[in-house]
Design a protein around this motif. Structure first.
Motif, short mmCIF file in Angstrom:
data_model
loop_
_atom_site.label_atom_id
_atom_site.label_comp_id
_atom_site.label_asym_id
_atom_site.label_seq_id
_atom_site.Cartn_x
_atom_site.Cartn_y
_atom_site.Cartn_z
N HIS A 46 45.21 101.35 21.11
CA HIS A 46 44.09 101.95 20.38
C HIS A 46 44.27 103.45 20.18
O HIS A 46 43.55 104.06 19.40
N GLY A 47 45.20 104.06 20.93
CA GLY A 47 45.44 105.49 20.81
C GLY A 47 44.63 106.31 21.80
O GLY A 47 44.60 107.53 21.72
N ASP A 48 43.93 105.66 22.73
CA ASP A 48 43.12 106.38 23.71
C ASP A 48 43.97 106.93 24.85
O ASP A 48 43.57 107.88 25.52
N THR A 49 45.12 106.32 25.11
CA THR A 49 46.03 106.71 26.18
C THR A 49 47.40 106.94 25.57
O THR A 49 47.78 106.27 24.62
N LYS A 50 48.16 107.88 26.14
CA LYS A 50 49.52 108.12 25.67
C LYS A 50 50.43 106.98 26.12
O LYS A 50 50.34 106.52 27.25
N VAL A 51 51.31 106.56 25.24
CA VAL A 51 52.27 105.51 25.57
C VAL A 51 53.20 105.99 26.68
O VAL A 51 53.60 105.21 27.54
N SER A 52 53.48 107.27 26.72
CA SER A 52 54.36 107.82 27.75
C SER A 52 53.74 107.74 29.14
O SER A 52 54.45 107.84 30.15
N ASP A 53 52.43 107.56 29.23
CA ASP A 53 51.75 107.43 30.53
C ASP A 53 51.86 106.03 31.11
O ASP A 53 51.56 105.83 32.28
N LEU A 54 52.26 105.05 30.29
CA LEU A 54 52.36 103.67 30.76
C LEU A 54 53.59 103.49 31.64
O LEU A 54 54.62 104.10 31.41
N LYS A 55 53.44 102.61 32.66
CA LYS A 55 54.55 102.30 33.56
C LYS A 55 54.57 100.80 33.82
O LYS A 55 53.55 100.13 33.72
N GLY A 56 55.72 100.30 34.17
CA GLY A 56 55.87 98.92 34.64
C GLY A 56 55.35 97.86 33.69
O GLY A 56 55.71 97.82 32.51
N ALA A 57 54.45 97.01 34.21
CA ALA A 57 53.96 95.86 33.46
C ALA A 57 53.18 96.28 32.21
O ALA A 57 53.30 95.64 31.16
N SER A 58 52.39 97.35 32.31
CA SER A 58 51.60 97.76 31.15
C SER A 58 52.51 98.22 30.01
O SER A 58 52.23 97.95 28.84
N LYS A 59 53.62 98.89 30.33
CA LYS A 59 54.56 99.33 29.29
C LYS A 59 55.23 98.13 28.64
O LYS A 59 55.38 98.07 27.42
N SER A 60 55.60 97.17 29.45
CA SER A 60 56.22 95.95 28.94
C SER A 60 55.25 95.18 28.05
O SER A 60 55.62 94.68 26.99
N MET A 61 54.00 95.08 28.48
CA MET A 61 52.98 94.39 27.69
C MET A 61 52.75 95.12 26.36
O MET A 61 52.58 94.49 25.32
N TYR A 62 52.71 96.44 26.39
CA TYR A 62 52.50 97.24 25.19
C TYR A 62 53.57 96.93 24.15
O TYR A 62 53.27 96.78 22.96
N GLU A 63 54.81 96.82 24.61
CA GLU A 63 55.92 96.61 23.69
C GLU A 63 56.02 95.17 23.19
O GLU A 63 56.49 94.94 22.07
#
Length: 59
Positions: free
Chosen positions: A20-37
């Protein structure tokens, strides 16, 4: 498809926030980054908005 644990649900919520653009993608780690992609916004919404009652912390 609902989340199977509270941790999975929270990771989906973080990834959805980034979509949604509320959080920076660079702040994501682990499972949340994988889910985002790898998941669509609708899939993330389904994971993040499932009820928490009766779910284990981790699976």
């Amino acid at each position: 498809m609902p989340a199977k644990s509270k941790a999975q649900q929270m990771a989906a919520g973080a990834a959805l926030s980034a979509k949604h653009g509320d959080t920076k993608v660079s702040d994501l780690k682990g499972a949340s980054k994988s889910m985002y992609e790898s998941m669509s916004e609708k899939q993330l919404h389904d994971f993040a908005h499932s009820p928490q009652k009766g779910k284990p912390k981790h699976k």
